[in-house]
Enzyme design. Structure first.
Site, PDB file in Angstrom:
ATOM      1  N   ASP A  74     140.623  21.988  41.856  1.00 47.77           N
ATOM      2  CA  ASP A  74     140.248  22.143  43.257  1.00 47.77           C
ATOM      3  C   ASP A  74     139.512  20.911  43.765  1.00 47.77           C
ATOM      4  OD1 ASP A  74     138.159  22.738  41.530  1.00 47.77           O
ATOM      5  OD2 ASP A  74     137.194  24.130  42.898  1.00 47.77           O
ATOM      6  N   ARG A 132     132.027  18.578  42.092  1.00 41.54           N
ATOM      7  CA  ARG A 132     130.971  19.557  41.820  1.00 41.54           C
ATOM      8  C   ARG A 132     131.253  20.318  40.527  1.00 41.54           C
ATOM      9  NH1 ARG A 132     132.878  22.751  46.876  1.00 41.54           N
ATOM     10  NH2 ARG A 132     134.393  24.179  45.982  1.00 41.54           N
ATOM     11  N   ASP A 133     130.400  21.288  40.257  1.00 36.42           N
ATOM     12  CA  ASP A 133     130.506  21.986  38.976  1.00 36.42           C
ATOM     13  C   ASP A 133     131.566  23.084  39.032  1.00 36.42           C
ATOM     14  OD1 ASP A 133     128.761  22.923  40.901  1.00 36.42           O
ATOM     15  OD2 ASP A 133     127.594  24.108  39.507  1.00 36.42           O
ATOM     16  N   GLU A 134     132.776  22.695  39.404  1.00 36.40           N
ATOM     17  CA  GLU A 134     133.930  23.596  39.359  1.00 36.40           C
ATOM     18  C   GLU A 134     135.072  22.888  38.639  1.00 36.40           C
ATOM     19  OE1 GLU A 134     135.080  26.526  42.026  1.00 36.40           O
ATOM     20  OE2 GLU A 134     133.663  25.912  43.575  1.00 36.40           O
ATOM     21  N   ASP A 162     144.826  26.576  45.401  1.00 36.45           N
ATOM     22  CA  ASP A 162     144.881  25.143  45.684  1.00 36.45           C
ATOM     23  C   ASP A 162     146.148  24.536  45.087  1.00 36.45           C
ATOM     24  OD1 ASP A 162     142.271  26.376  45.347  1.00 36.45           O
ATOM     25  OD2 ASP A 162     141.419  24.474  45.965  1.00 36.45           O
ATOM     26  N   TRP A 169     146.310  33.715  45.612  1.00 37.30           N
ATOM     27  CA  TRP A 169     146.081  32.665  44.601  1.00 37.30           C
ATOM     28  C   TRP A 169     147.133  32.788  43.485  1.00 37.30           C
ATOM     29  CZ3 TRP A 169     143.122  32.559  48.506  1.00 37.30           C
ATOM     30  CH2 TRP A 169     142.273  31.502  48.732  1.00 37.30           C
ATOM     31  N   GLU A 180     137.379  19.647  51.874  1.00 41.97           N
ATOM     32  CA  GLU A 180     137.583  21.074  51.616  1.00 41.97           C
ATOM     33  C   GLU A 180     137.515  21.879  52.912  1.00 41.97           C
ATOM     34  OE1 GLU A 180     134.372  22.631  49.279  1.00 41.97           O
ATOM     35  OE2 GLU A 180     135.491  24.429  48.729  1.00 41.97           O
ATOM     36  N   HIS A 227     139.249  17.755  48.280  1.00 41.07           N
ATOM     37  CA  HIS A 227     140.067  18.925  47.956  1.00 41.07           C
ATOM     38  C   HIS A 227     141.505  18.612  48.381  1.00 41.07           C
ATOM     39  CE1 HIS A 227     137.204  21.877  46.601  1.00 41.07           C
ATOM     40  NE2 HIS A 227     138.010  22.902  46.871  1.00 41.07           N
TER      41      HIS A 227
HETATM   42  C1  BGC Z   1     137.272  26.352  45.218  1.00 36.21           C
HETATM   43  C2  BGC Z   1     138.513  26.543  46.020  1.00 36.21           C
HETATM   44  C3  BGC Z   1     139.093  27.847  45.588  1.00 36.21           C
HETATM   45  C4  BGC Z   1     138.119  28.857  46.079  1.00 36.21           C
HETATM   46  C5  BGC Z   1     138.508  30.273  45.977  1.00 36.21           C
HETATM   47  C6  BGC Z   1     136.321  27.411  45.636  1.00 36.21           C
HETATM   48  O1  BGC Z   1     135.093  27.343  45.041  1.00 36.21           O
HETATM   49  O2  BGC Z   1     136.763  25.077  45.338  1.00 36.21           O
HETATM   50  O3  BGC Z   1     139.234  25.517  46.356  1.00 36.21           O
HETATM   51  O4  BGC Z   1     140.390  28.059  45.919  1.00 36.21           O
HETATM   52  O5  BGC Z   1     136.852  28.668  45.511  1.00 36.21           O
HETATM   53  O6  BGC Z   1     138.213  30.829  47.132  1.00 36.21           O
END
Ligand code: BGC
Length: 900
Positions: A469, A473-475, A482, A535, A751, A766
């Site tokens: 995504d 950041r911490d993801e 996405d 998703w 994003e 994003h």
């Molecule tokens: C991500 C998104 C993802 C979403 C889900 C976010 O934290 O960065 O791109 O699809 O969460 O809603």
């Protein structure tokens, strides 16, 4: 016409694959010819055990003979059973089926890994105990995690002697989370962040290296292990290694050994290493010679065998440092720090060059934005510390870059530098999965070219062995929404066949017994089951995208039963064919909000359910499962009728009152049903009118859509006679829109539609709004596939707004496809390239009914109909003010003049 040797040879979609674990790999090539109308009618394919044999036309493993077939891709190996861990050579020639035979192609090669699961049941090793460290990272918004469970860098080594030089030596290495493999003092290969992320309980990927030329009589293998995703937080223990070396000698003898308890292990200069946090490297702790023979490792400990899962070959493009960027500016910041601007937001890290006293500690912090005072703005980075620390050993120039972390950044703060740094002190590395570029696009509108640039950089920044995504950041997870929203754009721009094949396998392995899928794949966040259907729709959409783009039928076979199971899960979850309980995010991130403001999640969930069923029905038909297909047709019809009953109100879909005075139509809820042709015919004009009313009147040409509406709205407008409105949406510079991002200085896509900078979800990188780029290819250049693998495609350029030219070139599995047009002194020039074996439906825009089309010096079109015959082209009729042509393979240059 001359048949030319085939080019672009691929085995399992890669030019020189290593480590293939498919017993029957498939071969593809692009036949070439000098004239028009060529199509493949057959091929001769040779696979040999030695390059010289292949060169002299001896296919000792497989000589296909002349096979009559109108194909040049995915030809399955049918020779002697292939051996694991061997190199093979192949070449091909093609025939036109009418006696013509092309010269041979060049010789290409491929290397096998372990073809049968039993060929390698890996043993995993690691240290008995590790030093742990803390970070303040989270794994998902609002959740504390990552407190423990990460290890300092782990070093492993093993020496081995060889009595004679092998003719082939292959190393198979899987070190999870990440590893660097070294031999005799050198890093082997150029992969970084290897291997690609997977659910390690299901499979870890191994990389294959040909190390024949790196070996001597005395050798030392060295491996550095880092955490990557293999951390407690995501449900795994500490890093571990599986490694095997296979040797083959001149006399045919084979020898193999693998990493075991005789390997030795130690800590080293690499201390903390965390994907989000960054790396700490204390160069004073370096152990010169540790990866060379003769090193005294008596202070090292014995490795122990640890548990670990199965392995599979990594056959997708690896992550690499794909480009290096110099800073565009450097300036002093408070407290002796310095701020570098690389002029471009990207994923990766910086390489540091420094000279100074031992013990000097340098800190490198990364951010996408600056705050108003010019300092780093860490807001979008959220809980990722994004800080690398290098401690000097002293005594001369030191060059360092991290290994097991990466950052999303444009700016770097350099602190603790001894003296005054220069622009040459730091260089940024753009790190991502090294997918090959497949498409290029450019047009006369500079804003569109900037948007295209931002999509490319945003897309690549988010290919990190899974489609992520965001990189900052911490993801950085494989969020499925996405992934599918960007899928069409990404196949226009890059060869995604290997990358998506791997990711689809990740999705398949993430499926639960009940058929459900998670929002995030690999499922590092276990609570994200079951997914929002908008998703998990990625499973069907990506499978079909791969098939449609690359005509890869094996991918359909592999995933069909799992897709069915997923659709069954949805069917069970629906009530009256409407999906109520599963939606979570819906039409995420519309202007002014994160959560959908107007489109109910039941709407998006059910729309994607319908889309899934349509795709699975299509797949069933391709696979000849006609009964299944009929069942899915019926289900689709039932969903459609329920959908319209619930959501179609008068002449628009689901208008939600957003203010007391205005109930303006919702763009997403009207666009999506139009896209899938769900609107009852008698209502279609009204629904379209509602959509256009919102776009043109209420929103003044702006999007009012979240990520799902955005993905489809431009195509819907274009396909319903509103291409100018779509063009305006993509080219204005006011909020909300892609042009607004550009105007505000974005170098990737945001994003959110808003320009934000605080500590919140506002990543500057994003890709979920990146679908606009597919529209540039499809509409402005006008290229879109009509049959799988671009066997038949459309060239329908739209001459919109102020555009005076647009061009796109694509590398398809059949060869190069191109559409390029320009307006010049009252004429339109259109160049089209149709590869051998393909045909194109060309819609040539006409300035008026008197227009004349000239090609090869002949008048092809006059008085709104065919005039003189031209080789390769059949005039099929007209479509409004467009001439419809059918073109065989070849190169065409059309000149359209108003009249003669
Ligand atoms: C991500 C998104 C993802 C979403 C889900 C976010 O934290 O960065 O791109 O699809 O969460 O809603």
């Amino acid at each position: 016409m001359t048949l030319l040797p085939p080019v672009d040879l691929r085995c399992e979609s890669l030019p020189e694959p290593v480590g293939l674990d498919t017993p029957k790999p498939r071969f593809s090539w692009a036949p070439e010819s000098s004239g028009r109308g060529a199509a493949p009618g057959g091929y001769v394919l040779l696979v040999s055990s030695a390059a010289e044999l292949c060169q002299s036309e001896v296919g000792d493993c497989w000589d296909s003979g002349l096979v009559a077939a109108d194909r040049s891709s995915h030809v399955e190996y049918e020779g002697e059973p292939l051996r694991s861990c061997a190199r093979y050579f192949w070449r091909v020639r093609w025939s036109d089926g009418q006696g013509g035979l092309s010269p041979w192609s060049e010789v290409a090669s491929f290397v096998t890994g372990f073809l049968r699961e039993k060929d390698w049941k890996p043993r995993w090793i690691g240290p008995k105990s590790v030093a742990e460290f803390h970070t303040r990272e989270t794994i998902l918004l609002g959740e504390r995690g990552g407190e423990l469970g990460q290890a300092h860098g782990i070093y492993l080594r093993k020496e081995f002697d060889l009595r004679e030089k092998p003719v082939l030596a292959l190393a198979f290495v899987s070190g999870v989370g990440h590893c660097e493999f070294r031999l005799n003092g050198l890093k082997v290969g150029d992969h970084v962040l290897d291997p690609g992320w997977t659910d390690y309980k299901k499979r870890a990927l191994y990389s294959t290296y040909d190390i024949t030329d790196l070996l001597g009589a005395k050798n030392a293998a060295g491996v550095i292990l880092g955490n990557g995703r293999h951390v407690k937080n995501f449900g795994y223990e500490f890093p571990r290694l599986a490694c095997r070396i296979e040797l083959e000698y001149e006399n045919g003898e084979r020898k193999s050994f693998h990493a075991d308890e005789t390997w030795r292990t130690s800590a080293g200069p690499l201390r903390e290493n965390s994907l989000y946090g960054g790396e700490t490297y204390d160069a004073r702790l370096e152990m010169p010679g540790w990866d060379e023979p003769g090193f005294d490792d008596s202070g090292w400990k014995k490795a122990v065998v640890v548990h670990g899962g199965p392995v599979a070959a990594q056959t997708m493009p690896p992550v690499r440092v794909c480009a290096r960027l110099k800073p565009v500016s450097l300036r002093a910041a408070p407290e002796g720090a310095w701020i570098y601007d690389f002029g471009q937001n990207l994923s990766g890290w910086v390489r540091l060059k420094v000279e100074g006293p031992a013990g000097t500690e340098i800190r490198l912090r990364h951010a996408e934005l600056l705050d108003e005072g010019g300092a780093l703005n860490m807001g979008p980075t959220e809980n990722a510390e994004a800080t690398d620390v290098y401690i000097l050993k002293g005594g001369g120039l030191e060059t360092w870059e991290p290994r097991f972390t990466y950052h999303g950044f444009r700016y770097v703060e350099l602190a603790g530098f001894p003296g005054t740094p220069s622009e040459g002190t730091l260089e940024a590395g753009f790190v991502h999965s090294d997918v090959e570029r497949a498409g290029s696009f450019a047009c006369s509108n500079d804003l569109i070219n900037r948007i295209h640039h931002n999509v490319i950089w945003g897309q690549l920044s988010n290919l990190m062995s899974v489609p992520t995504d965001c990189p900052q950041r911490d993801e950085r997870h494989g969020w499925l929404g996405d992934a599918h929203l960007a899928a069409e754009e990404s196949v226009y721009n890059f060869d995604m066949s290997g990358f998506y094949a791997k990711f689809l396998e990740d999705i398949r392995l993430a499926q639960k017994e009940d058929g459900s899928l998670p929002d995030v794949v690999p499922p590092y966040i276990p609570r994200l089951y079951p997914a929002d259907p908008a998703w998990s729709a990625a499973y069907a959409i990506l499978t079909w995208q791969v098939y449609e783009t690359y005509e890869d039928a094996r991918i359909l076979v592999r995933h069909y039963s799992h897709l069915k199971k997923y659709v069954e899960f949805l069917r069970r979850s629906a009530a009256g064919h409407i999906i109520k309980g599963l939606g979570k995010y819906g039409d995420w991130c519309p202007p002014g909000s994160i959560v959908p403001k107007k489109t109910p999640v039941e709407f998006t969930s059910t729309w994607y359910y319908y889309n899934d069923v349509l795709i699975v029905a299509r797949i069933a038909r391709v696979l000849g499962r006609n009964e299944d297909a009929r069942g899915f047709d019926e289900l689709a019809a039932a969903i459609l009728s329920a959908f319209n009953q619930v959501f179609l109100k008068d002449d628009q879909y689901d208008a939600i009152r957003v203010s007391r005075i205005d109930t303006y139509p919702n763009q997403t809820s009207n666009a999506l049903p139009l896209y899938l042709d769900m609107v009852p015919p008698e209502k279609k004009a009204k629904v379209l009118e509602s959509l256009v009313r919102s776009v043109v009147r209420q929103q003044d040409g702006h999007v009012d859509t979240g990520i799902h509406g955005t993905r489809y709205i431009l195509d819907v407008l274009t396909d319903n006679g509103q291409a100018e409105a779509a063009y305006r949406m993509t080219t204005h510079e006011s909020y909300p829109g892609w042009g607004y991002m550009v105007k505000e200085g974005a170098t990737t896509l945001w994003e959110r539609w808003e320009k934000l900078g605080g500590f919140a979800m506002n990543s500057q990188n994003h890709i979920m709004l990146g679908s606009v780029d597919a529209w540039f290819y499809r509409t402005l250049a006008g290229l879109r596939p009509l049959e799988p693998g671009w066997k038949k495609f459309q060239v329908a350029p739209h001459l919109l707004g102020d555009l005076t030219s647009a061009e796109a070139t694509l590398r398809t599995i059949r060869g190069r496809v191109r559409s390029a047009w320009k307006k010049e002194a009252g004429t339109l020039l259109l160049e089209v390239l149709v590869p051998v074996g393909a045909t194109a439906r060309i819609l040539v825009p006409l300035p008026g009914p008197e227009a004349v089309i000239i090609e090869s010096g002949k008048t092809l079109w006059r008085d709104m109909r065919a005039a003189e015959p031209v080789a390769g082209i059949a005039v099929a009729g007209r479509d409004g003010l467009r001439a419809v042509l059918e073109a065989a393979s070849g190169e065409y240059r059309f000149k359209v003049v108003k009249s003669v």
